[in-house]
Enzyme design. Structure first.
Site, PDB file in Angstrom:
ATOM      1  N   ASP A  70      66.650  -6.408 -54.770  1.00  0.00           N
ATOM      2  CA  ASP A  70      66.583  -7.453 -53.712  1.00  0.00           C
ATOM      3  C   ASP A  70      67.735  -8.142 -53.654  1.00  0.00           C
ATOM      4  O   ASP A  70      67.705  -9.294 -53.125  1.00  0.00           O
ATOM      5  CB  ASP A  70      65.463  -8.525 -53.792  1.00  0.00           C
ATOM      6  CG  ASP A  70      64.018  -7.622 -54.138  1.00  0.00           C
ATOM      7  OD1 ASP A  70      63.880  -6.887 -53.381  1.00  0.00           O
ATOM      8  OD2 ASP A  70      63.174  -8.066 -54.999  1.00  0.00           O
ATOM      9  N   HIS A  98      65.083  -2.450 -48.003  1.00  0.00           N
ATOM     10  CA  HIS A  98      66.329  -3.035 -47.500  1.00  0.00           C
ATOM     11  C   HIS A  98      66.261  -3.619 -46.088  1.00  0.00           C
ATOM     12  O   HIS A  98      65.454  -3.246 -45.301  1.00  0.00           O
ATOM     13  CB  HIS A  98      67.252  -1.977 -47.457  1.00  0.00           C
ATOM     14  CG  HIS A  98      67.716  -1.389 -48.868  1.00  0.00           C
ATOM     15  ND1 HIS A  98      68.358  -0.177 -48.836  1.00  0.00           N
ATOM     16  CD2 HIS A  98      67.167  -1.823 -50.094  1.00  0.00           C
ATOM     17  CE1 HIS A  98      68.636  -0.092 -50.376  1.00  0.00           C
ATOM     18  NE2 HIS A  98      67.941  -0.812 -50.877  1.00  0.00           N
TER      19      HIS A  98
END
Length: 480
Positions: A70, A98
């Site tokens: 992340d 993503h």
């Protein structure tokens, strides 16, 4: 001369710097600043900085997560993809979320489709190291098409990639229940069981889908094995076989020998950008085992997941948040609790792209970052979400661990029990109050923000070339 101006303007649009901006809120309530207008002096400065940065990167560049995932890899990949002919995924599966934004601030949440899909001139490659859930992939492809982004003819998937079926998701949930109080914190996307099938050599590869009879035999064997292992296993294998007949027809135009394709692309002088999934601290071998993913997000997994030799990589960019986050269980030495953690979580909107779970929050951990650098050999760093640290009176960076025996170390322990007991040694730096979300040049950053970046650079021994200051595609500062 006119052509040169157009090139400068186009590069500037990738990294921002305009005479005017407009702001909007994305669907999560975050402010997104969108560049518009004609090239200005500021835009030219940004464009020239980006040109110098591109020149340093070379023909083969890997963008890898250096923390627990992340970090914002997709955004940098999306920006850099404008300069590359091929954008490739090499490992992981739909557990890697993503989030990227187009020039209008529209958000795209991708899990299997490479982040370079917004670049119309790039071919997106899903390599042999990825485990692919075909129904999920087509959901993404269909959503992109509805938004005006057509992946057909611009994306190929390795015939060697292993397929992830719904039965793997079922196994994932049953396995997590078995662990009871020792749960790993899996996303339950079936990633671990799919890689387990691969390792035990009863997995099904994408190329197998071309032979209807062989595919059916292999899937039945896989289901029978799972039924023998798990008492509560429920899966209609015959219905799945019928379902995949249609899927086989649809996926056929995407199937390719990606090993041959990507090496021929390299040998012909094409530029290749590799998009890592997950991150080094979740690596099966180097991460906080067993609280890790089931693949190798470090550089070794990139080579294995694409069939691209190590010597062909010139640039390896490590992506790190200006603080840290983690989803799921596992040791986390710099973890924060209370008001500071809550503030950073809300300012950074720290909720999992894949799971929606609130992320754990912590200060930047240089012991972990330097460990990731040791393994990957980063040539550059991309520090993301620097803007989230605005409004903080002071900031902390973890620079060492105090072990249970009283000794201090800058090495990352392999033993989980030890790691859970370490005390982090911090450096404290002054914060800044200015909103930096519209800053597009290094010189315009507040002095304390610069000092923070420079200290990270000094501690890592790696240049912090790219600095993220917001979620928008243009919200990036390139350090000269």
């Amino acid at each position: 001369m006119a052509t040169a101006r157009v090139m400068v303007a186009d590069r500037a649009r990738a990294f921002g710097g305009t005479t005017a901006t407009r702001a909007r809120r994305d669907d999560q309530g975050r402010r997104v600043t969108i560049a518009r207008g004609i090239p200005s002096r500021a835009r030219v400065v940004v464009a020239r900085a980006s040109e110098r940065a591109y020149a340093e990167l070379g023909n083969v560049c890997a963008v890898l997560g250096s923390q627990w995932g992340d970090e914002g890899k997709g955004k940098l990949v999306d920006i850099l993809a404008r300069e590359y002919d091929v954008v490739a995924r090499c490992q992981g599966g739909a557990n890697a979320g993503h989030t990227i934004y187009d020039d209008n601030g529209k958000k795209y949440a991708l899990h299997l489709v490479p982040s370079g899909i917004l670049n119309e001139n790039a071919t997106c490659v899903v390599g042999n190291g990825v485990v692919v859930h075909l129904p999920g992939m087509f959901e993404e492809i269909d959503k992109l098409l509805q938004a005006g982004v057509d992946a057909r003819g611009r994306m190929i998937v390795s015939d060697r990639a292993h397929l992830l079926f719904d039965l793997h998701k079922e196994i994932d949930g049953l396995r997590e229940e078995e662990l009871s109080g020792n749960k790993i914190g899996t996303t339950k996307r079936g990633i671990g069981p799919a890689y387990a099938s691969k390792a035990t050599r009863n997995g099904v590869r994408l190329g197998d889908i071309r032979d209807e009879e062989r595919f059916a035999t292999m899937l039945r064997a896989l289901a029978a094995d799972a039924a023998a292992r798990f008492e509560g296993f429920q899966y209609d294998v015959e219905a799945e076989i019928v379902r995949y007949k249609e899927i086989a027809e649809r996926i056929e135009p995407f199937i390719a020998d990606t090993v041959e394709y990507i090496n021929e692309a390299h040998d012909s002088g094409k530029k290749i950008l590799v998009e890592g999934a997950n991150a080094t601290m979740l690596d099966l071998d180097f991460g906080t085992y067993p609280f890790v993913t089931s693949s190798n997000p470090a550089l070794g997994g990139v080579c294995n997941g694409l069939g691209l030799a190590p010597r062909k990589f010139k640039t390896i960019i490590g992506v790190a948040k200006a603080y840290t986050t983690r989803v799921g269980a596992g040791p986390y030495p710099t973890e924060l609790f209370g008001d500071v953690a809550d503030k950073l979580r809300e300012l950074g909107y720290e909720y999992g792209t894949t799971t929606g779970r609130p992320r754990r929050i912590g200060w930047l951990d240089m012991v972990a970052l330097n460990y990731a650098n040791l393994i990957n050999g980063f040539t550059h760093l991309n520090i993301t979400k620097l803007d989230v640290l605005s409004e903080m009176d002071e900031l902390k960076i973890g620079v060492a661990y105090k072990l249970p025996n009283g000794k201090t170390t800058k090495s990352f322990p392999a033993d989980i029990a030890t790691l859970e007991k370490v005390e982090t040694v911090y450096e404290t730096l002054p914060g800044w109050k200015e909103d930096i979300s519209k800053v597009r040049t290094w010189d315009d950053l507040p002095e304390n923000a610069k000092k923070y970046v420079l200290r990270v650079e000094e501690l890592a021994g790696v240049e912090c070339k790219f600095i993220g200051v917001g979620p928008g595609r243009d919200a990036m500062v390139i350090k000269p």
